[in-house]
Design a protein around this motif. Structure first.
Motif, PDB file in Angstrom:
ATOM      1  N   VAL A 169       0.843  -1.192   0.000  1.00 22.46           N
ATOM      2  CA  VAL A 169       0.000   0.000   0.000  1.00 22.46           C
ATOM      3  C   VAL A 169       0.884   1.250   0.000  1.00 22.46           C
ATOM      4  O   VAL A 169       0.804   2.077  -0.899  1.00 22.46           O
ATOM      5  CB  VAL A 169      -1.034   0.066   1.150  1.00 22.46           C
ATOM      6  CG1 VAL A 169      -1.890   1.331   1.032  1.00 22.46           C
ATOM      7  CG2 VAL A 169      -1.927  -1.173   1.161  1.00 22.46           C
ATOM      8  N   VAL A 170       1.742   1.400   0.995  1.00 19.35           N
ATOM      9  CA  VAL A 170       2.607   2.575   1.090  1.00 19.35           C
ATOM     10  C   VAL A 170       3.670   2.541  -0.017  1.00 19.35           C
ATOM     11  O   VAL A 170       3.943   3.545  -0.669  1.00 19.35           O
ATOM     12  CB  VAL A 170       3.254   2.666   2.484  1.00 19.35           C
ATOM     13  CG1 VAL A 170       4.252   3.815   2.563  1.00 19.35           C
ATOM     14  CG2 VAL A 170       2.167   2.844   3.548  1.00 19.35           C
ATOM     15  N   PHE A 171       4.301   1.389  -0.229  1.00 26.93           N
ATOM     16  CA  PHE A 171       5.174   1.156  -1.380  1.00 26.93           C
ATOM     17  C   PHE A 171       4.351   0.292  -2.333  1.00 26.93           C
ATOM     18  O   PHE A 171       4.183  -0.904  -2.101  1.00 26.93           O
ATOM     19  CB  PHE A 171       6.465   0.443  -0.961  1.00 26.93           C
ATOM     20  CG  PHE A 171       7.532   1.361  -0.436  1.00 26.93           C
ATOM     21  CD1 PHE A 171       8.780   1.414  -1.029  1.00 26.93           C
ATOM     22  CD2 PHE A 171       7.297   2.172   0.663  1.00 26.93           C
ATOM     23  CE1 PHE A 171       9.781   2.261  -0.541  1.00 26.93           C
ATOM     24  CE2 PHE A 171       8.277   3.020   1.160  1.00 26.93           C
ATOM     25  CZ  PHE A 171       9.518   3.072   0.554  1.00 26.93           C
ATOM     26  N   PRO A 172       3.802   0.898  -3.395  1.00 29.08           N
ATOM     27  CA  PRO A 172       2.688   0.319  -4.145  1.00 29.08           C
ATOM     28  C   PRO A 172       3.020  -0.840  -5.083  1.00 29.08           C
ATOM     29  O   PRO A 172       2.969  -0.710  -6.309  1.00 29.08           O
ATOM     30  CB  PRO A 172       2.161   1.522  -4.927  1.00 29.08           C
ATOM     31  CG  PRO A 172       3.377   2.360  -5.168  1.00 29.08           C
ATOM     32  CD  PRO A 172       4.199   2.215  -3.915  1.00 29.08           C
ATOM     33  N   CYS A 173       3.299  -2.013  -4.508  1.00 29.05           N
ATOM     34  CA  CYS A 173       3.542  -3.186  -5.347  1.00 29.05           C
ATOM     35  C   CYS A 173       2.277  -3.631  -6.078  1.00 29.05           C
ATOM     36  O   CYS A 173       2.359  -4.378  -7.059  1.00 29.05           O
ATOM     37  CB  CYS A 173       4.128  -4.328  -4.526  1.00 29.05           C
ATOM     38  SG  CYS A 173       3.195  -4.766  -3.048  1.00 29.05           S
ATOM     39  N   HIS A 174       1.103  -3.141  -5.628  1.00 26.53           N
ATOM     40  CA  HIS A 174      -0.133  -3.494  -6.335  1.00 26.53           C
ATOM     41  C   HIS A 174      -0.171  -2.903  -7.738  1.00 26.53           C
ATOM     42  O   HIS A 174      -0.947  -3.350  -8.581  1.00 26.53           O
ATOM     43  CB  HIS A 174      -1.357  -3.035  -5.532  1.00 26.53           C
ATOM     44  CG  HIS A 174      -1.435  -1.555  -5.306  1.00 26.53           C
ATOM     45  ND1 HIS A 174      -0.784  -0.934  -4.252  1.00 26.53           N
ATOM     46  CD2 HIS A 174      -2.058  -0.568  -5.995  1.00 26.53           C
ATOM     47  CE1 HIS A 174      -1.018   0.365  -4.304  1.00 26.53           C
ATOM     48  NE2 HIS A 174      -1.783   0.613  -5.364  1.00 26.53           N
ATOM     49  N   ARG A 175       0.671  -1.917  -8.023  1.00 28.78           N
ATOM     50  CA  ARG A 175       0.707  -1.294  -9.354  1.00 28.78           C
ATOM     51  C   ARG A 175       1.556  -2.078 -10.351  1.00 28.78           C
ATOM     52  O   ARG A 175       1.668  -1.686 -11.503  1.00 28.78           O
ATOM     53  CB  ARG A 175       1.223   0.151  -9.233  1.00 28.78           C
ATOM     54  CG  ARG A 175       0.303   1.038  -8.409  1.00 28.78           C
ATOM     55  CD  ARG A 175       0.859   2.435  -8.205  1.00 28.78           C
ATOM     56  NE  ARG A 175       0.059   3.154  -7.206  1.00 28.78           N
ATOM     57  CZ  ARG A 175       0.488   4.205  -6.523  1.00 28.78           C
ATOM     58  NH1 ARG A 175       1.699   4.697  -6.742  1.00 28.78           N
ATOM     59  NH2 ARG A 175      -0.301   4.786  -5.623  1.00 28.78           N
ATOM     60  N   VAL A 176       2.162  -3.167  -9.907  1.00 30.38           N
ATOM     61  CA  VAL A 176       2.956  -4.006 -10.794  1.00 30.38           C
ATOM     62  C   VAL A 176       2.084  -5.186 -11.235  1.00 30.38           C
ATOM     63  O   VAL A 176       1.594  -5.948 -10.403  1.00 30.38           O
ATOM     64  CB  VAL A 176       4.242  -4.500 -10.105  1.00 30.38           C
ATOM     65  CG1 VAL A 176       5.096  -5.293 -11.088  1.00 30.38           C
ATOM     66  CG2 VAL A 176       5.033  -3.322  -9.545  1.00 30.38           C
ATOM     67  N   VAL A 177       1.901  -5.293 -12.545  1.00 31.39           N
ATOM     68  CA  VAL A 177       0.992  -6.304 -13.102  1.00 31.39           C
ATOM     69  C   VAL A 177       1.711  -7.119 -14.175  1.00 31.39           C
ATOM     70  O   VAL A 177       2.849  -6.823 -14.545  1.00 31.39           O
ATOM     71  CB  VAL A 177      -0.269  -5.630 -13.697  1.00 31.39           C
ATOM     72  CG1 VAL A 177      -1.041  -4.883 -12.619  1.00 31.39           C
ATOM     73  CG2 VAL A 177       0.107  -4.675 -14.840  1.00 31.39           C
ATOM     74  N   ARG A 178       1.036  -8.118 -14.687  1.00 29.40           N
ATOM     75  CA  ARG A 178       1.606  -8.944 -15.755  1.00 29.40           C
ATOM     76  C   ARG A 178       1.621  -8.166 -17.068  1.00 29.40           C
ATOM     77  O   ARG A 178       0.867  -7.215 -17.247  1.00 29.40           O
ATOM     78  CB  ARG A 178       0.795 -10.228 -15.908  1.00 29.40           C
ATOM     79  CG  ARG A 178       0.929 -11.155 -14.718  1.00 29.40           C
ATOM     80  CD  ARG A 178       0.054 -12.370 -14.872  1.00 29.40           C
ATOM     81  NE  ARG A 178       0.282 -13.326 -13.785  1.00 29.40           N
ATOM     82  CZ  ARG A 178      -0.599 -14.222 -13.390  1.00 29.40           C
ATOM     83  NH1 ARG A 178      -1.792 -14.290 -13.974  1.00 29.40           N
ATOM     84  NH2 ARG A 178      -0.309 -15.052 -12.415  1.00 29.40           N
TER      85      ARG A 178
END
Length: 200
Positions: A164-173
Protein backbone atom coordinates in the motif's frame (compact mmCIF):
# COMPACT_ATOMS: atom_id res chain seq x y z
CA UNK A 1 -24.25 -1.22 45.56
CA UNK A 2 -23.06 -4.15 43.44
CA UNK A 3 -21.99 -3.98 39.81
CA UNK A 4 -23.41 -6.41 37.30
CA UNK A 5 -20.99 -8.59 35.34
CA UNK A 6 -20.93 -6.26 32.34
CA UNK A 7 -20.04 -3.26 34.48
CA UNK A 8 -17.26 -5.30 36.09
CA UNK A 9 -15.90 -6.27 32.66
CA UNK A 10 -16.02 -2.64 31.53
CA UNK A 11 -14.19 -1.55 34.66
CA UNK A 12 -11.53 -4.18 34.00
CA UNK A 13 -11.22 -3.07 30.37
CA UNK A 14 -10.85 0.56 31.45
CA UNK A 15 -8.23 -0.40 34.03
CA UNK A 16 -6.31 -2.47 31.52
CA UNK A 17 -6.44 0.35 28.98
CA UNK A 18 -5.07 2.84 31.53
CA UNK A 19 -2.32 0.41 32.55
CA UNK A 20 -1.39 -0.19 28.93
CA UNK A 21 -1.19 3.55 28.27
CA UNK A 22 1.10 3.99 31.29
CA UNK A 23 3.27 1.11 30.12
CA UNK A 24 3.45 2.59 26.62
CA UNK A 25 4.44 6.01 27.97
CA UNK A 26 7.04 4.55 30.32
CA UNK A 27 8.56 2.42 27.56
CA UNK A 28 8.80 5.44 25.26
CA UNK A 29 10.31 7.60 28.00
CA UNK A 30 12.89 4.95 28.90
CA UNK A 31 13.65 4.27 25.21
CA UNK A 32 12.77 0.65 25.91
CA UNK A 33 10.38 0.34 22.98
CA UNK A 34 11.97 -0.71 19.70
CA UNK A 35 8.84 -1.53 17.68
CA UNK A 36 5.42 0.06 18.04
CA UNK A 37 2.38 -1.40 16.33
CA UNK A 38 -1.31 -0.82 15.80
CA UNK A 39 -4.05 -2.04 13.49
CA UNK A 40 -6.41 -0.06 11.29
CA UNK A 41 -9.56 -1.07 9.45
CA UNK A 42 -9.55 -0.42 5.71
CA UNK A 43 -11.65 -1.41 2.70
CA UNK A 44 -9.14 -4.23 2.02
CA UNK A 45 -9.23 -5.60 5.56
CA UNK A 46 -7.44 -4.89 8.81
CA UNK A 47 -3.86 -3.76 8.31
CA UNK A 48 -1.12 -4.14 10.88
CA UNK A 49 1.27 -1.18 11.01
CA UNK A 50 4.62 -1.50 12.77
CA UNK A 51 7.31 1.14 13.16
CA UNK A 52 10.70 1.69 14.74
CA UNK A 53 12.10 5.04 15.81
CA UNK A 54 13.52 5.28 12.26
CA UNK A 55 10.17 4.93 10.53
CA UNK A 56 7.48 2.61 9.21
CA UNK A 57 8.86 -0.92 9.21
CA UNK A 58 5.97 -3.16 8.19
CA UNK A 59 2.45 -3.11 6.79
CA UNK A 60 0.73 -6.50 6.92
CA UNK A 61 -2.59 -7.88 5.74
CA UNK A 62 -4.86 -10.17 7.76
CA UNK A 63 -4.01 -13.09 5.47
CA UNK A 64 -0.37 -12.87 6.56
CA UNK A 65 -1.36 -13.48 10.19
CA UNK A 66 -0.68 -10.45 12.35
CA UNK A 67 0.61 -12.53 15.27
CA UNK A 68 2.98 -14.34 12.91
CA UNK A 69 4.24 -11.05 11.51
CA UNK A 70 4.88 -9.67 15.00
CA UNK A 71 6.72 -12.85 15.99
CA UNK A 72 8.94 -12.53 12.92
CA UNK A 73 9.65 -8.89 13.74
CA UNK A 74 10.61 -9.92 17.27
CA UNK A 75 13.10 -12.43 15.83
CA UNK A 76 14.44 -10.21 13.05
CA UNK A 77 14.55 -6.81 14.74
CA UNK A 78 13.78 -6.79 18.48
CA UNK A 79 11.49 -8.48 21.00
CA UNK A 80 10.74 -5.09 22.57
CA UNK A 81 7.39 -4.68 20.80
CA UNK A 82 4.31 -2.94 22.18
CA UNK A 83 0.98 -1.77 20.84
CA UNK A 84 1.53 1.98 20.68
CA UNK A 85 -0.96 3.71 18.35
CA UNK A 86 0.41 7.21 18.94
CA UNK A 87 3.70 6.56 17.13
CA UNK A 88 1.73 5.42 14.07
CA UNK A 89 -0.93 8.13 14.04
CA UNK A 90 0.48 9.94 10.99
CA UNK A 91 0.74 6.73 8.97
CA UNK A 92 -2.79 5.65 9.91
CA UNK A 93 -4.16 9.07 8.94
CA UNK A 94 -2.43 9.01 5.57
CA UNK A 95 -3.72 5.51 4.81
CA UNK A 96 -7.25 6.65 5.71
CA UNK A 97 -6.82 9.63 3.36
CA UNK A 98 -5.60 7.31 0.60
CA UNK A 99 -8.69 5.12 0.85
CA UNK A 100 -10.88 8.23 0.97
CA UNK A 101 -9.27 9.32 -2.35
CA UNK A 102 -7.77 12.42 -0.75
CA UNK A 103 -4.13 11.28 -0.99
CA UNK A 104 -2.08 9.91 -3.88
CA UNK A 105 1.37 9.65 -2.24
CA UNK A 106 2.64 8.81 1.22
CA UNK A 107 4.95 11.10 3.13
CA UNK A 108 6.19 9.12 6.11
CA UNK A 109 9.67 8.08 7.23
CA UNK A 110 10.40 4.41 6.53
CA UNK A 111 12.74 1.76 7.88
CA UNK A 112 13.73 -0.61 5.05
CA UNK A 113 15.94 -2.94 7.08
CA UNK A 114 13.68 -5.92 6.25
CA UNK A 115 14.73 -5.87 2.60
CA UNK A 116 18.11 -5.68 0.90
CA UNK A 117 20.03 -6.35 -2.28
CA UNK A 118 17.96 -7.03 -5.41
CA UNK A 119 14.67 -7.04 -3.49
CA UNK A 120 15.42 -3.64 -2.02
CA UNK A 121 16.08 -2.25 -5.50
CA UNK A 122 12.63 -3.47 -6.55
CA UNK A 123 10.94 -2.10 -3.43
CA UNK A 124 12.59 1.31 -3.82
CA UNK A 125 11.51 1.46 -7.47
CA UNK A 126 7.88 0.96 -6.46
CA UNK A 127 7.71 4.53 -5.19
CA UNK A 128 8.47 5.75 -8.70
CA UNK A 129 5.28 4.22 -10.08
CA UNK A 130 2.80 7.07 -9.94
CA UNK A 131 -0.70 6.83 -8.52
CA UNK A 132 -3.10 5.28 -11.02
CA UNK A 133 -0.29 3.97 -13.24
CA UNK A 134 0.74 0.38 -13.74
CA UNK A 135 4.03 -1.22 -14.74
CA UNK A 136 4.66 -4.78 -15.80
CA UNK A 137 7.06 -7.04 -13.94
CA UNK A 138 9.25 -6.91 -17.06
CA UNK A 139 9.25 -3.10 -17.06
CA UNK A 140 10.34 -3.04 -13.41
CA UNK A 141 13.07 -5.59 -14.10
CA UNK A 142 14.42 -3.43 -16.93
CA UNK A 143 14.15 -0.25 -14.87
CA UNK A 144 16.40 -1.62 -12.12
CA UNK A 145 18.94 -2.97 -14.59
CA UNK A 146 18.02 -6.68 -14.54
CA UNK A 147 15.81 -7.18 -17.61
CA UNK A 148 15.86 -10.98 -17.36
CA UNK A 149 14.86 -11.06 -13.70
CA UNK A 150 11.11 -10.85 -14.29
CA UNK A 151 10.23 -13.74 -11.98
CA UNK A 152 12.55 -12.38 -9.28
CA UNK A 153 10.73 -9.03 -9.47
CA UNK A 154 7.48 -10.88 -8.75
CA UNK A 155 9.09 -12.55 -5.75
CA UNK A 156 10.44 -9.21 -4.51
CA UNK A 157 6.99 -7.63 -4.80
CA UNK A 158 5.58 -10.56 -2.85
CA UNK A 159 8.07 -9.83 -0.06
CA UNK A 160 7.54 -6.07 -0.05
CA UNK A 161 7.41 -5.17 3.68
CA UNK A 162 5.32 -2.03 3.05
CA UNK A 163 2.41 -2.87 0.73
CA UNK A 164 0.00 0.00 0.00
CA UNK A 165 2.61 2.57 1.09
CA UNK A 166 5.17 1.16 -1.38
CA UNK A 167 2.69 0.32 -4.15
CA UNK A 168 3.54 -3.19 -5.35
CA UNK A 169 -0.13 -3.49 -6.33
CA UNK A 170 0.71 -1.29 -9.35
CA UNK A 171 2.96 -4.01 -10.79
CA UNK A 172 0.99 -6.30 -13.10
CA UNK A 173 1.61 -8.94 -15.75
CA UNK A 174 2.59 -7.95 -19.28
CA UNK A 175 -0.85 -8.99 -20.56
CA UNK A 176 -2.48 -6.52 -18.15
CA UNK A 177 -3.83 -9.13 -15.73
CA UNK A 178 -3.26 -8.39 -12.07
CA UNK A 179 -1.00 -11.25 -11.05
CA UNK A 180 -0.40 -12.30 -7.46
CA UNK A 181 -0.41 -10.05 -4.39
CA UNK A 182 0.55 -10.41 -0.74
CA UNK A 183 -2.92 -9.26 0.36
CA UNK A 184 -4.69 -11.50 -2.16
CA UNK A 185 -5.93 -10.91 -5.70
CA UNK A 186 -9.16 -9.27 -4.51
CA UNK A 187 -7.24 -6.70 -2.44
CA UNK A 188 -4.96 -5.93 -5.40
CA UNK A 189 -7.94 -5.44 -7.71
CA UNK A 190 -9.63 -3.21 -5.14
CA UNK A 191 -6.55 -0.96 -4.89
CA UNK A 192 -6.19 -0.72 -8.66
CA UNK A 193 -9.90 0.06 -9.02
CA UNK A 194 -9.70 2.70 -6.29
CA UNK A 195 -6.90 4.50 -8.08
CA UNK A 196 -8.51 4.14 -11.52
CA UNK A 197 -11.80 5.61 -10.22
CA UNK A 198 -10.03 8.52 -8.53
CA UNK A 199 -8.24 9.49 -11.76
CA UNK A 200 -11.43 9.56 -13.85
Amino acid sequence: MTLNIFEELNADDDTMSRLHTRLEQAAEADQALDISYRTIDTPVGTLLLAATTVGLLRVAYDVEGHDTVLARLADAVSPRILRSPSRLEAVARQIDEYFAKRRTTFDVPVDLRLTNGFRRSVVEHLREIDYGRRESYATVAAAIGHPRAVRAVGTACGHNPLPVVFPCHRVVRSDGSTGQYVGGVLAKSALLDLEADARE
